[in-house]
Design an enzyme around this catalytic site. Structure first.
Site, PDB file in Angstrom:
ATOM      1  N   ASN A  75       0.831  -1.198   0.000  1.00  0.00           N
ATOM      2  CA  ASN A  75       0.000   0.000   0.000  1.00  0.00           C
ATOM      3  C   ASN A  75       0.871   1.256   0.000  1.00  0.00           C
ATOM      4  O   ASN A  75       2.016   1.204   0.440  1.00  0.00           O
ATOM      5  CB  ASN A  75      -0.903   0.007   1.245  1.00  0.00           C
ATOM      6  CG  ASN A  75      -2.105  -0.894   1.079  1.00  0.00           C
ATOM      7  OD1 ASN A  75      -2.684  -0.980   0.005  1.00  0.00           O
ATOM      8  ND2 ASN A  75      -2.475  -1.583   2.151  1.00  0.00           N
TER       9      ASN A  75
ATOM     10  N   CYS B 227      -5.573  -7.067  -3.402  1.00  0.00           N
ATOM     11  CA  CYS B 227      -6.080  -6.771  -2.065  1.00  0.00           C
ATOM     12  C   CYS B 227      -7.114  -7.840  -1.733  1.00  0.00           C
ATOM     13  O   CYS B 227      -7.661  -8.482  -2.628  1.00  0.00           O
ATOM     14  CB  CYS B 227      -6.710  -5.373  -2.063  1.00  0.00           C
ATOM     15  SG  CYS B 227      -7.403  -4.842  -0.483  1.00  0.00           S
ATOM     16  N   HIS B 228      -7.383  -8.043  -0.446  1.00  0.00           N
ATOM     17  CA  HIS B 228      -8.381  -9.053  -0.088  1.00  0.00           C
ATOM     18  C   HIS B 228      -9.689  -8.441   0.421  1.00  0.00           C
ATOM     19  O   HIS B 228     -10.517  -9.139   0.991  1.00  0.00           O
ATOM     20  CB  HIS B 228      -7.821 -10.033   0.957  1.00  0.00           C
ATOM     21  CG  HIS B 228      -6.971  -9.399   2.006  1.00  0.00           C
ATOM     22  ND1 HIS B 228      -5.648  -9.712   2.178  1.00  0.00           N
ATOM     23  CD2 HIS B 228      -7.248  -8.455   2.923  1.00  0.00           C
ATOM     24  CE1 HIS B 228      -5.145  -8.999   3.165  1.00  0.00           C
ATOM     25  NE2 HIS B 228      -6.098  -8.236   3.634  1.00  0.00           N
TER      26      HIS B 228
ATOM     27  N   HIS C  31     -10.099  -0.188  -1.819  1.00  0.00           N
ATOM     28  CA  HIS C  31     -10.597   0.190  -0.498  1.00  0.00           C
ATOM     29  C   HIS C  31     -11.849   1.062  -0.580  1.00  0.00           C
ATOM     30  O   HIS C  31     -12.392   1.451   0.456  1.00  0.00           O
ATOM     31  CB  HIS C  31      -9.528   0.898   0.342  1.00  0.00           C
ATOM     32  CG  HIS C  31      -8.449  -0.017   0.833  1.00  0.00           C
ATOM     33  ND1 HIS C  31      -7.453   0.392   1.689  1.00  0.00           N
ATOM     34  CD2 HIS C  31      -8.205  -1.333   0.586  1.00  0.00           C
ATOM     35  CE1 HIS C  31      -6.638  -0.620   1.943  1.00  0.00           C
ATOM     36  NE2 HIS C  31      -7.077  -1.675   1.280  1.00  0.00           N
TER      37      HIS C  31
END
Length: 435
Positions: free
Chosen positions: A150, A171-172, A201
């Site tokens: 990130n 990303c998870h 996000h």
């Protein structure tokens, strides 16, 4: 036999991804090349992966070096998961990136995505991370970069315009969010289909279905009463006001927008905790770091060949075998989302195969969702421009346009805060003045 390089392997992420790779039959004979600047931890992780190979009788191989130039030649895929300039979430400069803004009233929860802390994390990370891509251009120009570092959008954007390397950010949060929603509405996750798109996000669950049934009516019925959403008040509020559930947690999302962390009353209303001081010692271990091999003394139980929910090994398998794999990835927006800029980083459904990563067409986001994304994209664009052009003023403009900062701090104080943060980074930003 594939060769997969993992840069940042000593973090523990390297061992987790190595097990994922070894657990897939098509990749079990791979050479896993681990790289980290921390030699002792690197050796611990190498030993951990070697025990998995030996204990399960696998044909794979693990090698390690603190010099990535020794490992990159011949690589098929390169995974990056690093913290540049200091530890990721403790010590300096992370403490300054959280606590200097806090003096000015900016309550950041994580400070690794946007916000002034996220911007300065990017500034100190960007030059070396771009060097990863430049080294790949020299040693393995056809390899695919899979980045977990990130700030995801800023780094994907930087790699894409600053190098010729094909790359995707992983990303998870999509997996985690959709699993939570499926559980909330009482549907087996395997029976759920979804469309998620936006930015990392801050991607939107545009569709959530079981067969032909829209699950959003059920979701709206239960979010105020289901215990699973009791600590997720920010995302519930966003769904109520903007119509769609958003990825990433309440804790993260609260700092991306101007609505939730401006004062103590808002913190209390949404069940948010005030920001605690940053520790100068590593007293934080994530669940996924447990049994990672980082603290392994060589006497622990044989690492099981159990896959995590990370996408990396499945993408690598698709790249090497041609068997397609669908996932949500962070890529440049070349027409996938038609009401976001063409040159920004988006998180959209993608298909991986032997030819690489192929973003799919989404179309228009709901205009209110696109507008919220744009408040973050403007910050990301200026931060990337600051790095590529060595433009310190563009970095200030990124901070001044951050939604939470702009809602909390006057422009003169933002300037003062920016100067204080720049000084705190010290030599980590010396590349702005090089050459």
């Amino acid at each position: 036999m594939a060769k997969i390089v993992i840069i940042g392997a000593g973090s523990g992420f390297g061992s987790r991804l190595s097990i994922d790779i070894l657990a897939r039959a098509a990749l079990a004979d791979s050479t896993i090349a681990l790289c980290d600047i921390h030699a002792e931890r690197l050796e611990q992780v190498r030993d951990y992966v070697q025990r998995a190979i030996d204990g399960h009788g696998l044909p794979g191989k693990v090698i390690a070096s603190t010099d990535r130039a020794e490992l990159l030649p011949g690589a098929d895929c390169v995974v990056t998961a690093v913290s540049i300039g200091g530890a990721a979430y403790w010590g300096e400069p992370y403490r300054s990136e959280v606590e200097i803004p806090l003096k000015y009233g900016v309550e950041q929860t994580v400070a690794d995505t946007i916000g002034v802390g996220g911007i300065f994390r990017f500034l100190r990370t960007a030059d070396e991370h771009l060097n990863f891509a430049k080294d790949m251009e020299r040693h393995c120009p056809d390899a695919l970069m899979l980045n977990y570092t990130n700030p995801m959008c800023m780094l994907t954007w930087l790699h894409s315009v600053g190098s010729s390397i094909e790359n995707v950010g992983l990303c998870h949060s999509v997996q985690g969010t959709t699993k939570k929603l499926a559980k909330g509405v009482g549907v087996d996750y395997g029976d759920v289909s979804y469309m998620v798109a936006g930015i990392n996000h801050q991607a939107w669950v545009l569709r959530l279905r079981q067969g032909n049934e829209d699950l959003y009516p059920k979701l709206r019925e239960i979010v105020d009463s289901d215990e699973a959403f009791a600590d997720d008040r920010v995302r519930v509020e966003m769904m109520k006001q903007f119509g769609y559930f958003v990825t990433e947690s309440t804790r993260h999302n609260a700092e991306y927008l101007p609505y939730f962390r401006r004062n103590r009353e808002l913190l209390d209303l949404y069940g948010l905790k005030p920001r605690e001081p940053v520790s100068m010692e590593n007293n934080r271990q994530r669940d996924w770091m447990k049994d990672s091999g980082v603290e392994d003394n060589g006497e622990a139980a044989l690492p099981p060949l159990q896959e995590s929910h990370e996408y990396a090994s499945l993408i690598i398998e698709a790249r090497l075998t041609g068997a397609p794999f669908a996932f949500n990835g962070n890529v440049m927006n070349h027409g996938s989302i038609t009401n976001l800029p063409a040159r920004c980083c988006v998180e959209v459904p993608c298909l991986a195969d032997r030819e690489g990563v192929h973003p799919t067409f989404v179309g228009e986001l709901p205009p209110q969702c696109a507008a919220l994304n744009m408040t973050n994209i403007a910050v990301q664009e200026l931060a990337v421009r600051a790095v590529l052009d060595r433009d310190r003023e563009a970095a200030f403009h990124a901070c001044a346009l951050d939604p939470l900062t702009a809602a909390t701090v006057s422009l003169p104080d933002i300037r003062e805060m920016f100067e204080e943060l720049w000084a705190a980074e010290g030599d980590r930003l010396s590349y702005f003045h090089a050459g």
